[in-house]
Design an enzyme around this catalytic site. Sequence first.
Site, PDB file in Angstrom:
ATOM      1  N   ASP A  20       0.828  -1.208   0.000  1.00 54.26           N
ATOM      2  CA  ASP A  20       0.000   0.000   0.000  1.00 54.26           C
ATOM      3  C   ASP A  20       0.864   1.261   0.000  1.00 54.26           C
ATOM      4  O   ASP A  20       0.666   2.158  -0.812  1.00 54.26           O
ATOM      5  CB  ASP A  20      -0.913   0.008   1.235  1.00 54.26           C
ATOM      6  CG  ASP A  20      -1.777  -1.227   1.289  1.00 54.26           C
ATOM      7  OD1 ASP A  20      -2.378  -1.568   0.267  1.00 54.26           O
ATOM      8  OD2 ASP A  20      -1.833  -1.857   2.358  1.00 54.26           O
ATOM      9  N   GLU A 278       1.435  -5.720  -4.650  1.00 50.73           N
ATOM     10  CA  GLU A 278       1.050  -4.913  -5.806  1.00 50.73           C
ATOM     11  C   GLU A 278       2.192  -4.063  -6.357  1.00 50.73           C
ATOM     12  O   GLU A 278       2.431  -4.029  -7.558  1.00 50.73           O
ATOM     13  CB  GLU A 278      -0.123  -3.987  -5.437  1.00 50.73           C
ATOM     14  CG  GLU A 278      -0.586  -3.121  -6.601  1.00 50.73           C
ATOM     15  CD  GLU A 278      -1.961  -2.511  -6.382  1.00 50.73           C
ATOM     16  OE1 GLU A 278      -2.792  -3.159  -5.721  1.00 50.73           O
ATOM     17  OE2 GLU A 278      -2.197  -1.394  -6.874  1.00 50.73           O
TER      18      GLU A 278
END
Length: 382
Positions: A20, A278
């Site tokens: 994140d 990610e």
Amino acid sequence: MTQHGRKWDIFCAVVDNFGDIGVCWRLARQLAAEHDIEVRLWVDDLASLQTICPEINPDLSEQTARRVVVRRWEASFPAVAPADVVIEAFGCELPAGYVAAMADAACRPVWVNLEYLSAEIWVEGCHGLPSPHPRLPLTKYFFFPGFSSATGGLLAESGLLERRQAFQSDPEQLARFWQSIGLPQPEATECRVSLFGYENPALQGLLEAWASGVFPVTCLVPEGRMVAGVAAYFGRRELARGELLQRGSLAVHVLPFLEQERYDYLLWACDCNFVRGEDSFVRGQWAVRPFVWHIYPQNEGAHWVKLNAFLDRYCAALPGDAAAALRGLWEAWSRGDGAGEAWPAFWQWREVLEQHAQRWADAQIMHGDLAANLVQFCWKKI
């Protein structure tokens, strides 16, 4: 863009250690550097940000780094004027007082929920959709990163692919990088692998496959959640940064956790990259090397839907046998079993996979980069 619209707040609640905050930090830096936007980044875990940007002082409640104002996001949120654009990263819940101030503002901010990256088809239909607040005169918009022109694209700084190409084609730059992390130039038959992931029971089999292989493999492991598993393979309880261990054809080198820019160089320099989450997943794609994604595991196996959606897109243009080999290793790695058995079939397609990775990256950059797409999207709402 006029002066109005140049002040942005980004809110980031750290959930997955570095995924994140990794995405938010890259986005914040790019908005400031390439779009002349005054970014204020609110983070609830400055220690995680410091790991990928060592100049951050986690003890400070406010500081400026790389032209980004970094604020500690505490439970007792201060009374501040909302920015012109508010980015709520990955569905984190904004402070109630801040939302109330947004509603009371004479010129209400553009409010965007930056979603997680997914290759699922439904994302394209939901990208950009509005969601009116149930009580307040505010509208939130969903912004989805993705792999088609119907989404927001992927984060990529201006000139990223050109810098990567220059680095990978310049032996002197490569030599200086290896020297900077304490390694000599690789041998002609050597395979260098970066290994970044979550704890994984498949690790032991993969290391054994490399150790018993014909060709030398040097595995570069940044400090983090994989190190304990690597230590266990060598019969150790722990490993320290800088350690070099050898078994059979396998050499393992433990690296300090690298800041984002240096991690990019590691991915560019290696022959194969294991990435996770990610942020490193996207950077692995820009590296144009064969790579393996350890997707963040979710309850009830929800992550398999996301993994298969990406594999369907990524493998569509691969020859059938190469696609099967790639799927075999990715699924084994995320399943936590059988990665060692799947490695030889995967690696025999190395050249095909590398050519495919280049074509994939070239196609993805044609969708525009996420930061520029986000700026254009918000500007139309102001």
